[in-house]
Design an enzyme around this catalytic site. Sequence first.
Site, PDB file in Angstrom:
ATOM      1  CD  GLU A   1      -1.477 -23.079  35.127  1.00  0.00           C
ATOM      2  OE1 GLU A   1      -2.013 -24.193  35.070  1.00  0.00           O
ATOM      3  OE2 GLU A   1      -0.470 -22.831  35.836  1.00  0.00           O
TER       4      GLU A   1
ATOM      5  CG  HIS B   1     -11.149 -11.188  25.083  1.00  0.00           C
ATOM      6  ND1 HIS B   1     -10.825 -12.212  24.213  1.00  0.00           N
ATOM      7  CD2 HIS B   1     -12.494 -11.225  25.229  1.00  0.00           C
ATOM      8  CE1 HIS B   1     -11.932 -12.837  23.854  1.00  0.00           C
ATOM      9  NE2 HIS B   1     -12.955 -12.263  24.458  1.00  0.00           N
TER      10      HIS B   1
ATOM     11  CG  ASN C   1      -4.974 -11.696  26.001  1.00  0.00           C
ATOM     12  OD1 ASN C   1      -4.418 -11.406  24.926  1.00  0.00           O
ATOM     13  ND2 ASN C   1      -6.155 -12.284  26.035  1.00  0.00           N
TER      14      ASN C   1
ATOM     15  NE  ARG D   1      -1.899 -26.260  23.090  1.00  0.00           N
ATOM     16  CZ  ARG D   1      -2.266 -25.598  24.186  1.00  0.00           C
ATOM     17  NH1 ARG D   1      -2.168 -24.298  24.243  1.00  0.00           N
ATOM     18  NH2 ARG D   1      -2.758 -26.248  25.229  1.00  0.00           N
TER      19      ARG D   1
ATOM     20  CG  ASP E   1      -9.785 -14.991  26.402  1.00  0.00           C
ATOM     21  OD1 ASP E   1      -8.629 -14.552  26.287  1.00  0.00           O
ATOM     22  OD2 ASP E   1     -10.446 -15.396  25.427  1.00  0.00           O
TER      23      ASP E   1
END
Length: 202
Positions: A143, A110, A108, A66, A146
């Site tokens: 890190e 959500h 982000n 990743r 969410d």
Amino acid sequence: MKNISVLASGNGTNLQAILDAIESGRIRGARLVLVISDNKEAFALERAKKHGIPAIHIDPKNYASREDFDREAVARLREAGTDLVVLAGFMRVVTPYFVRSFPRRIMNIHPALLPCFPGAHAVEDALEYGVKVAGCTVHFVDEGVDTGPIILQEALPVREDDTPETLRERIHVLEHRLYPRAISLWLQNKITILGRRCLIDE
Ligand code: GRF
């Protein structure tokens, strides 16, 4: 003028809302410089191309880990001169390397009222739990999954006959308003992060 890059894995309706907000002047002082997807079929890539924005697919299969994938993504984002990274339906958890590459400059969205229902099945989880109020959250990425400081949230009532599809559709309507607003606040330097709290100077 700030440079925004978007990472998306799917349909890209949030990307579209951001594009529209830039074009109509609801988001000022920024341009979209790059769209990255981990999914070759993502309609988000088509949406970007239609607006003349560079759009690239980075294939996870070509990377051993990743972090290797994220190193490539970060290199591309830097090449494009990215100031703000916007995750819009990007279905990969980013690594600490990615987060540290753009400290407090990754947002982000959500589809739940965090910290309730993090993860990939938020709408289903909320319905199954039986909540009466659902909603969406725009937050900075840290890190965790969410878990970063919350910038904006908006709520809506859950209906008795809601299915994941109907609820998701109404949440999307909120998202398309909320994400451009959060980006616009950031561009105007109206967000101050104090520990876990984002103070908004409106
Ligand atoms: C949105 O519901 C967002 O909250 C979640 O993924 C979905 C992306 O939708 N992270 P779209 O691709 O922007 O239409």
